[in-house]
Scaffold this motif. Sequence first.
Motif, PDB file in Angstrom:
ATOM      1  N   ALA A 123       0.815  -1.222   0.000  1.00  0.00           N
ATOM      2  CA  ALA A 123       0.000   0.000   0.000  1.00  0.00           C
ATOM      3  C   ALA A 123       0.849   1.272   0.000  1.00  0.00           C
ATOM      4  CB  ALA A 123      -0.957  -0.007   1.190  1.00  0.00           C
ATOM      5  N   VAL A 124       1.792   1.359  -0.946  1.00  0.00           N
ATOM      6  CA  VAL A 124       2.667   2.536  -1.042  1.00  0.00           C
ATOM      7  C   VAL A 124       1.960   3.650  -1.812  1.00  0.00           C
ATOM      8  CG1 VAL A 124       4.776   3.437  -2.093  1.00  0.00           C
ATOM      9  CG2 VAL A 124       4.827   1.276  -0.816  1.00  0.00           C
ATOM     10  N   THR A 125       1.919   4.826  -1.205  1.00  0.00           N
ATOM     11  CA  THR A 125       1.367   6.017  -1.847  1.00  0.00           C
ATOM     12  C   THR A 125       2.441   7.100  -1.852  1.00  0.00           C
ATOM     13  OG1 THR A 125      -0.926   5.526  -1.224  1.00  0.00           O
ATOM     14  CG2 THR A 125      -0.388   7.832  -1.693  1.00  0.00           C
ATOM     15  N   LEU A 126       2.809   7.561  -3.046  1.00  0.00           N
ATOM     16  CA  LEU A 126       3.852   8.577  -3.201  1.00  0.00           C
ATOM     17  C   LEU A 126       3.477   9.527  -4.319  1.00  0.00           C
ATOM     18  CD1 LEU A 126       7.087   6.352  -3.088  1.00  0.00           C
ATOM     19  CD2 LEU A 126       6.374   7.977  -1.319  1.00  0.00           C
ATOM     20  N   ASP A 127       3.897  10.777  -4.198  1.00  0.00           N
ATOM     21  CA  ASP A 127       3.738  11.765  -5.259  1.00  0.00           C
ATOM     22  C   ASP A 127       5.118  12.363  -5.511  1.00  0.00           C
ATOM     23  OD1 ASP A 127       2.925  13.651  -7.056  1.00  0.00           O
ATOM     24  OD2 ASP A 127       1.266  14.417  -5.851  1.00  0.00           O
ATOM     25  N   ILE A 128       5.673  12.106  -6.690  1.00  0.00           N
ATOM     26  CA  ILE A 128       7.033  12.547  -7.011  1.00  0.00           C
ATOM     27  C   ILE A 128       6.967  13.584  -8.124  1.00  0.00           C
ATOM     28  CG2 ILE A 128       9.323  11.825  -7.807  1.00  0.00           C
ATOM     29  CD1 ILE A 128       8.679   9.044  -6.632  1.00  0.00           C
ATOM     30  N   PRO A 129       7.229  14.848  -7.821  1.00  0.00           N
ATOM     31  CA  PRO A 129       7.158  15.898  -8.840  1.00  0.00           C
ATOM     32  C   PRO A 129       8.208  15.720  -9.932  1.00  0.00           C
ATOM     33  CG  PRO A 129       7.182  16.826  -6.620  1.00  0.00           C
ATOM     34  CD  PRO A 129       7.546  15.380  -6.493  1.00  0.00           C
ATOM     35  N   GLN A 130       7.891  16.251 -11.112  1.00  0.00           N
ATOM     36  CA  GLN A 130       8.830  16.206 -12.219  1.00  0.00           C
ATOM     37  C   GLN A 130      10.135  16.901 -11.847  1.00  0.00           C
ATOM     38  OE1 GLN A 130       8.528  14.603 -15.037  1.00  0.00           O
ATOM     39  NE2 GLN A 130      10.409  15.321 -15.974  1.00  0.00           N
ATOM     40  N   GLY A 131      11.260  16.262 -12.171  1.00  0.00           N
ATOM     41  CA  GLY A 131      12.564  16.887 -11.978  1.00  0.00           C
ATOM     42  C   GLY A 131      13.232  16.588 -10.658  1.00  0.00           C
ATOM     43  N   GLN A 132      12.599  15.825  -9.781  1.00  0.00           N
ATOM     44  CA  GLN A 132      13.252  15.476  -8.522  1.00  0.00           C
ATOM     45  C   GLN A 132      14.282  14.369  -8.726  1.00  0.00           C
ATOM     46  OE1 GLN A 132      10.584  14.365  -5.282  1.00  0.00           O
ATOM     47  NE2 GLN A 132      10.750  16.409  -4.407  1.00  0.00           N
ATOM     48  N   MET A 133      15.293  14.370  -7.841  1.00  0.00           N
ATOM     49  CA  MET A 133      16.210  13.238  -7.754  1.00  0.00           C
ATOM     50  C   MET A 133      15.951  12.567  -6.413  1.00  0.00           C
ATOM     51  SD  MET A 133      20.111  12.750  -8.826  1.00  0.00           S
ATOM     52  CE  MET A 133      20.975  11.179  -8.589  1.00  0.00           C
ATOM     53  N   VAL A 134      15.455  11.337  -6.479  1.00  0.00           N
ATOM     54  CA  VAL A 134      14.950  10.645  -5.301  1.00  0.00           C
ATOM     55  C   VAL A 134      15.773   9.386  -5.044  1.00  0.00           C
ATOM     56  CG1 VAL A 134      12.937   9.544  -4.258  1.00  0.00           C
ATOM     57  CG2 VAL A 134      12.623  11.486  -5.814  1.00  0.00           C
ATOM     58  N   GLY A 135      16.175   9.199  -3.806  1.00  0.00           N
ATOM     59  CA  GLY A 135      16.858   7.974  -3.408  1.00  0.00           C
ATOM     60  C   GLY A 135      15.950   7.126  -2.541  1.00  0.00           C
ATOM     61  N   ILE A 136      15.884   5.832  -2.840  1.00  0.00           N
ATOM     62  CA  ILE A 136      15.103   4.896  -2.026  1.00  0.00           C
ATOM     63  C   ILE A 136      16.078   3.982  -1.298  1.00  0.00           C
ATOM     64  CG2 ILE A 136      13.301   3.148  -2.004  1.00  0.00           C
ATOM     65  CD1 ILE A 136      12.257   4.251  -4.615  1.00  0.00           C
ATOM     66  N   ILE A 137      15.971   3.935   0.026  1.00  0.00           N
ATOM     67  CA  ILE A 137      16.898   3.140   0.832  1.00  0.00           C
ATOM     68  C   ILE A 137      16.117   2.133   1.672  1.00  0.00           C
ATOM     69  CG2 ILE A 137      18.632   4.975   0.916  1.00  0.00           C
ATOM     70  CD1 ILE A 137      17.683   5.610   3.766  1.00  0.00           C
ATOM     71  N   GLY A 138      16.823   1.136   2.174  1.00  0.00           N
ATOM     72  CA  GLY A 138      16.195   0.114   3.020  1.00  0.00           C
ATOM     73  C   GLY A 138      16.989  -1.173   2.958  1.00  0.00           C
ATOM     74  N   ARG A 139      16.675  -2.078   3.853  1.00  0.00           N
ATOM     75  CA  ARG A 139      17.362  -3.368   3.905  1.00  0.00           C
ATOM     76  C   ARG A 139      17.020  -4.199   2.675  1.00  0.00           C
ATOM     77  NH1 ARG A 139      18.227  -4.875   9.917  1.00  0.00           N
ATOM     78  NH2 ARG A 139      18.737  -6.912   9.045  1.00  0.00           N
ATOM     79  N   SER A 140      17.799  -5.234   2.426  1.00  0.00           N
ATOM     80  CA  SER A 140      17.455  -6.200   1.383  1.00  0.00           C
ATOM     81  C   SER A 140      16.102  -6.812   1.711  1.00  0.00           C
ATOM     82  CB  SER A 140      18.512  -7.301   1.300  1.00  0.00           C
ATOM     83  OG  SER A 140      19.751  -6.775   0.903  1.00  0.00           O
ATOM     84  N   GLY A 141      15.245  -6.911   0.703  1.00  0.00           N
ATOM     85  CA  GLY A 141      13.917  -7.455   0.924  1.00  0.00           C
ATOM     86  C   GLY A 141      12.895  -6.437   1.380  1.00  0.00           C
ATOM     87  N   ALA A 142      13.297  -5.148   1.432  1.00  0.00           N
ATOM     88  CA  ALA A 142      12.373  -4.108   1.895  1.00  0.00           C
ATOM     89  C   ALA A 142      11.317  -3.758   0.850  1.00  0.00           C
ATOM     90  CB  ALA A 142      13.140  -2.847   2.287  1.00  0.00           C
ATOM     91  N   GLY A 143      11.551  -4.166  -0.411  1.00  0.00           N
ATOM     92  CA  GLY A 143      10.591  -3.884  -1.473  1.00  0.00           C
ATOM     93  C   GLY A 143      11.046  -2.834  -2.468  1.00  0.00           C
ATOM     94  N   LYS A 144      12.301  -2.380  -2.353  1.00  0.00           N
ATOM     95  CA  LYS A 144      12.796  -1.297  -3.206  1.00  0.00           C
ATOM     96  C   LYS A 144      12.786  -1.674  -4.683  1.00  0.00           C
ATOM     97  CE  LYS A 144      16.925  -1.036  -1.380  1.00  0.00           C
ATOM     98  NZ  LYS A 144      16.858  -2.297  -0.604  1.00  0.00           N
ATOM     99  N   SER A 145      13.374  -2.815  -5.006  1.00  0.00           N
ATOM    100  CA  SER A 145      13.468  -3.228  -6.411  1.00  0.00           C
ATOM    101  C   SER A 145      12.097  -3.526  -7.000  1.00  0.00           C
ATOM    102  CB  SER A 145      14.375  -4.448  -6.558  1.00  0.00           C
ATOM    103  OG  SER A 145      15.714  -4.123  -6.236  1.00  0.00           O
ATOM    104  N   THR A 146      11.249  -4.177  -6.224  1.00  0.00           N
ATOM    105  CA  THR A 146       9.894  -4.474  -6.705  1.00  0.00           C
ATOM    106  C   THR A 146       9.136  -3.193  -7.001  1.00  0.00           C
ATOM    107  OG1 THR A 146       9.848  -6.526  -5.426  1.00  0.00           O
ATOM    108  CG2 THR A 146       7.734  -5.664  -6.165  1.00  0.00           C
ATOM    109  N   LEU A 147       9.323  -2.187  -6.160  1.00  0.00           N
ATOM    110  CA  LEU A 147       8.650  -0.898  -6.379  1.00  0.00           C
ATOM    111  C   LEU A 147       9.080  -0.278  -7.705  1.00  0.00           C
ATOM    112  CD1 LEU A 147       6.731   1.216  -5.114  1.00  0.00           C
ATOM    113  CD2 LEU A 147       8.772   2.325  -4.172  1.00  0.00           C
TER     114      LEU A 147
END
Length: 282
Positions: free
Chosen positions: A18-42
Amino acid sequence: MRLTNLTRIFGTRTAVDAVTLDIPQGQMVGIIGRSGAGKSTLLRMMNRLTDASSGTIHFGELEVSALRGTELRRWQRDCAMIFQQFNLVPRLDVLTNVLLGRLNHRSTAMSVLNLFTREERIMAIAALERLGVEQTALQRAGTLSGGQQQRVAIARALMQAPRLVLADEPIASLDPLNAKIVMDALRDINEREGITVITNLHTLDTARAYCERIIGMAGGRVVFDGAPHELTADAVQEIYGSDRHGAGIDETMTSTSINIPAAAAAAARPSEGIGALAAASA
């Protein structure tokens, strides 16, 4: 990019919850977390390499999560993906690998016959020059170092003329100097073209140094979303948890700091840019 209640379930495991995010055009965003946190799937759901179990993905007015067929292929052209494993064709030369980024811009017949125009070849050489690896154009991709291969992969992504760049652990297998070169290249794309860059990272210092916004994931959910200065020790512990002794994460274990004088000198000469850093690594 707008994600609403985005969820992915594999069997009995909820990879993204149930991830809800709003990412404006032109941002540089880093996603961090442990292995298995869901980063790659996202990221794979954003690019539609993996379908969502529920929820929606929008890019502007385009409902990405509903695309099929030709429209889906067009989206995957506009949404360039850079992988940790580079995903080059080792037996092909570097120039051809970069030109493959144009496949979704071309007719099926031209793609099958491997016919690239003079203009496309010029574009490919320019992309390689921008990444400081133009001297490798006629080498087989499989002969390049990991850092060089990742820069070639970024050049290929540029050939797609993307509206969005997703990078899945792009520096995970690189030494500190090449990691800096690759992250400098991604930031340059973000700043020069105004393209949104969303990248999964496993090092906190890299996320703080390059990203204007950091998203922390744990157990498939977003548990932190803020500016680098807001990533406090308490926030880091919420993202990564504690070790078996109850101690928090030691951030020095994730450091990618570079202590190479040549690299520092090159970085101090902005007019030389990425090419100077590439020379420093030679």
